[in-house]
Scaffold this motif. Sequence first.
Motif, mmCIF file in Angstrom:
data_model
loop_
_atom_site.group_PDB
_atom_site.id
_atom_site.type_symbol
_atom_site.label_atom_id
_atom_site.label_comp_id
_atom_site.label_asym_id
_atom_site.label_seq_id
_atom_site.Cartn_x
_atom_site.Cartn_y
_atom_site.Cartn_z
ATOM 1 N N VAL A 202 0.826 -1.206 0.000
ATOM 2 C CA VAL A 202 0.000 0.000 0.000
ATOM 3 C C VAL A 202 0.865 1.262 0.000
ATOM 4 O O VAL A 202 0.538 2.253 -0.652
ATOM 5 N N ARG A 206 0.577 4.476 -2.721
ATOM 6 C CA ARG A 206 -0.063 5.729 -2.315
ATOM 7 C C ARG A 206 0.657 7.006 -2.757
ATOM 8 O O ARG A 206 -0.004 8.015 -3.002
ATOM 9 N N PRO A 217 -4.853 8.554 -1.667
ATOM 10 C CA PRO A 217 -4.239 7.539 -0.797
ATOM 11 C C PRO A 217 -5.234 6.801 0.085
ATOM 12 O O PRO A 217 -5.104 5.591 0.281
ATOM 13 N N GLU A 218 -6.246 7.538 0.598
ATOM 14 C CA GLU A 218 -7.196 6.909 1.518
ATOM 15 C C GLU A 218 -8.132 5.947 0.796
ATOM 16 O O GLU A 218 -8.926 5.266 1.439
ATOM 17 N N THR A 227 4.011 -1.234 11.261
ATOM 18 C CA THR A 227 4.765 -0.040 11.632
ATOM 19 C C THR A 227 4.606 0.189 13.129
ATOM 20 O O THR A 227 3.680 -0.320 13.752
ATOM 21 N N PHE A 229 4.817 3.261 16.210
ATOM 22 C CA PHE A 229 4.891 4.680 16.540
ATOM 23 C C PHE A 229 6.024 4.916 17.531
ATOM 24 O O PHE A 229 6.135 4.202 18.530
ATOM 25 N N LEU A 238 6.710 7.023 12.341
ATOM 26 C CA LEU A 238 6.240 5.648 12.200
ATOM 27 C C LEU A 238 7.372 4.847 11.578
ATOM 28 O O LEU A 238 7.823 5.155 10.466
ATOM 29 N N TYR A 260 -10.946 -2.232 5.305
ATOM 30 C CA TYR A 260 -10.471 -0.883 4.993
ATOM 31 C C TYR A 260 -11.564 0.011 4.405
ATOM 32 O O TYR A 260 -11.495 1.221 4.508
ATOM 33 N N PRO B 254 -1.856 6.419 15.546
ATOM 34 C CA PRO B 254 -1.090 6.872 14.369
ATOM 35 C C PRO B 254 -0.826 5.728 13.383
ATOM 36 O O PRO B 254 -0.867 5.936 12.171
ATOM 37 N N VAL B 255 -0.584 4.532 13.911
ATOM 38 C CA VAL B 255 -0.371 3.372 13.031
ATOM 39 C C VAL B 255 -1.627 3.143 12.179
ATOM 40 O O VAL B 255 -1.544 2.953 10.962
ATOM 41 N N ASN B 258 -2.099 5.848 9.528
ATOM 42 C CA ASN B 258 -1.218 5.645 8.382
ATOM 43 C C ASN B 258 -1.679 4.473 7.533
ATOM 44 O O ASN B 258 -1.671 4.529 6.300
ATOM 45 N N GLU B 259 -2.119 3.407 8.189
ATOM 46 C CA GLU B 259 -2.493 2.193 7.463
ATOM 47 C C GLU B 259 -3.821 2.364 6.721
ATOM 48 O O GLU B 259 -3.953 1.942 5.577
ATOM 49 N N TYR B 260 -4.804 2.966 7.379
ATOM 50 C CA TYR B 260 -6.154 3.003 6.810
ATOM 51 C C TYR B 260 -6.428 4.280 6.026
ATOM 52 O O TYR B 260 -7.259 4.290 5.137
ATOM 53 N N ILE B 261 -5.765 5.359 6.372
ATOM 54 C CA ILE B 261 -6.016 6.633 5.693
ATOM 55 C C ILE B 261 -4.848 6.968 4.757
ATOM 56 O O ILE B 261 -5.057 7.384 3.622
ATOM 57 N N GLY B 262 -3.638 6.782 5.255
ATOM 58 C CA GLY B 262 -2.480 7.011 4.386
ATOM 59 C C GLY B 262 -2.107 8.469 4.223
ATOM 60 O O GLY B 262 -1.290 8.804 3.371
ATOM 61 N N ARG B 263 -2.741 9.334 4.990
ATOM 62 C CA ARG B 263 -2.338 10.742 5.026
ATOM 63 C C ARG B 263 -2.285 11.166 6.477
ATOM 64 O O ARG B 263 -3.039 10.656 7.302
ATOM 65 N N ARG B 264 -1.449 12.138 6.753
ATOM 66 C CA ARG B 264 -1.312 12.612 8.117
ATOM 67 C C ARG B 264 -2.344 13.699 8.386
ATOM 68 O O ARG B 264 -2.437 14.662 7.626
#
Lengths: 345, 345
Positions: A202, A206, A217-218, A227, A229, A238, A260, B254-255, B258-264
């Motif tokens: 992924v 992205r 990306p989402e 990952t 933190f 991360l 997801y 945060p993990v 990052n995994e499900y959304i992929g944006r901060r």
Amino acid sequence: MTSKQVSSGINRRALLAGAAALPVLLGLRISLPAQAQTDPLASWNESAAKQSILDFVAAVTREGSPDFVPVPHRIATFDNDGTLWCEQPMYVQLAFALDRVKELAPMHPEWKNKQPFAAALEGDMKAVAESGERGMLELVMATHAGMTSDEFEKIVTEWLAKVRHPRFNRPYTDLVYQPMVELLAYLRASGFKTFIVSGGGVEFMRPWSEQVYGVPPEQVVGSSIKTKFQMRRDIPVLFRLSEINFIDDKGGKPVGINEYIGRRPIAAFGNSDGDLEMLQWATKAAGRRLGLVVHHTDAEREYAYDRASSFGRLDAVLDAAPINHWAVASMKDDWKRVFGFENVR
Amino acid sequence: MTSKQVSSGINRRALLAGAAALPVLLGLRISLPAQAQTDPLASWNESAAKQSILDFVAAVTREGSPDFVPVPHRIATFDNDGTLWCEQPMYVQLAFALDRVKELAPMHPEWKNKQPFAAALEGDMKAVAESGERGMLELVMATHAGMTSDEFEKIVTEWLAKVRHPRFNRPYTDLVYQPMVELLAYLRASGFKTFIVSGGGVEFMRPWSEQVYGVPPEQVVGSSIKTKFQMRRDIPVLFRLSEINFIDDKGGKPVGINEYIGRRPIAAFGNSDGDLEMLQWATKAAGRRLGLVVHHTDAEREYAYDRASSFGRLDAVLDAAPINHWAVASMKDDWKRVFGFENVR
């Protein structure tokens, strides 16, 4: 597509497709501009595959139709490798991993005597393939972990900008299938939310999916490593661990879609046995559904591989297509052009 | 909010907020209807917490501002329990699990002599709490697994329709915080994509998140158990297994983001120590950021609990708020009303 169909297909995503939809929202009954009347699937020949897409979209977007699907439920999922971009002569991500092995080799003298690293360093692709899933995982772990997620994104972005496909001598991101890019845009203009659901990593997809496919990306689901933190001198990061988190392939695709996305797709697009379960999950349910299999039949413009490719099989999905009434898009017969840089033939 | 700010905040999501934005897209310079000029945060008192939200949104949506953030990067993440809805006298999902234990008890005679099930059956909440994380997991596994994902959704939906909160005698979905619902809508109207990032089970929240919060299932991140894809007489199902998949709490937030959304995210909202790392991840980075902590200070209208609740702690996040310039919203002082069914006081 009639203006009535456009109207019923309107949603926030349709709006992005241009101003054509706005008069309808405002309640104005004016004719649509010419732009909206051009063929949204211009790179598709007028064949059965194209017609099955058009019929499906007309049916689910026409208000009052027994097949009508409200906008929030118009979810479409696309495999990536071999469905949206070229997966030959090897998965792009594998090419990335092999380049990373070469780059990291000076720090790993032990790789010279350890498979699949030795094979990777010697360019012996047969031996790499023979190392199987376990070998692939070792390559991925050694090359995709041990840095922060931000660092990894930078590595991927720089690699894609630099490397060229061995046959086409173009960036890999040029080797996306123009008919599929049009299909993504057409579905979005018809109120669909488009997702990528790929066996690939992924975080490998992205960084460029939005620019190349219009998929943010989402809306990218893929395989991942774990990952962790960490606070480093008050800076949160991360860190990517050498541990598999999720494999988004075969039965993992419906699992990933549920985890997801949390909604069941009404349309799915794939090309290999890794997509079989996703196609089943999307289509074997009540209501109008669309499954489509991309068939690689064009050795001249792309590659022709049937039933088995070097890194995956296609038997089951091609056998399942007629039984389940999934459309099959033959690259050679159904696509006017394969890549955006080609002339329409 | 000036019309200039509205204009620069426009995106596909903003459009959903109403027709107010359409004239701008069409290039028409007409004045906004009265609706768009009403206070989007009407249930907030004119205090520092509200001002910090307004200042942040103005800064990141004003084109040309040094703090301007393009629409695709306007990601906001919200904890659920205690941040968007009431988590007292216990997490709603725990109330659900306890009811399920009672319902399933006839099939499990062994539970009478096994903790935490015996405590759950006797309504001994102190003993349930003392069983700790391990006990909670056992309760969840026994009550949330062993059925398909479709069946589980039905169980959750029927339970929520039937059960009432012990103090307020209303459905749990009525006990969402009106000021936070307004905040979600205000952010969306300002071009944000709003996500829930909760320690709670993702499949417990998705059936109602869209209706109650305007947050669609694909924008809900949460804890999960593993599922398995199965074909049952040619019908595909996802079966829920008694195995933890992901715990979306503390460093897991945060993990999960990052995994499900992929944006901060650039904004995050929480209330307990489980949200600390999410707030750090969202705010401790370059550019304008907003962190906000909901502080439960109102025993009269909701609950007052400071530093520790029955099932979670609040120490670290309250200590971290001033150091990190996170806003603190005191329910008693900053909210005109807590729930939508209350009169504004």
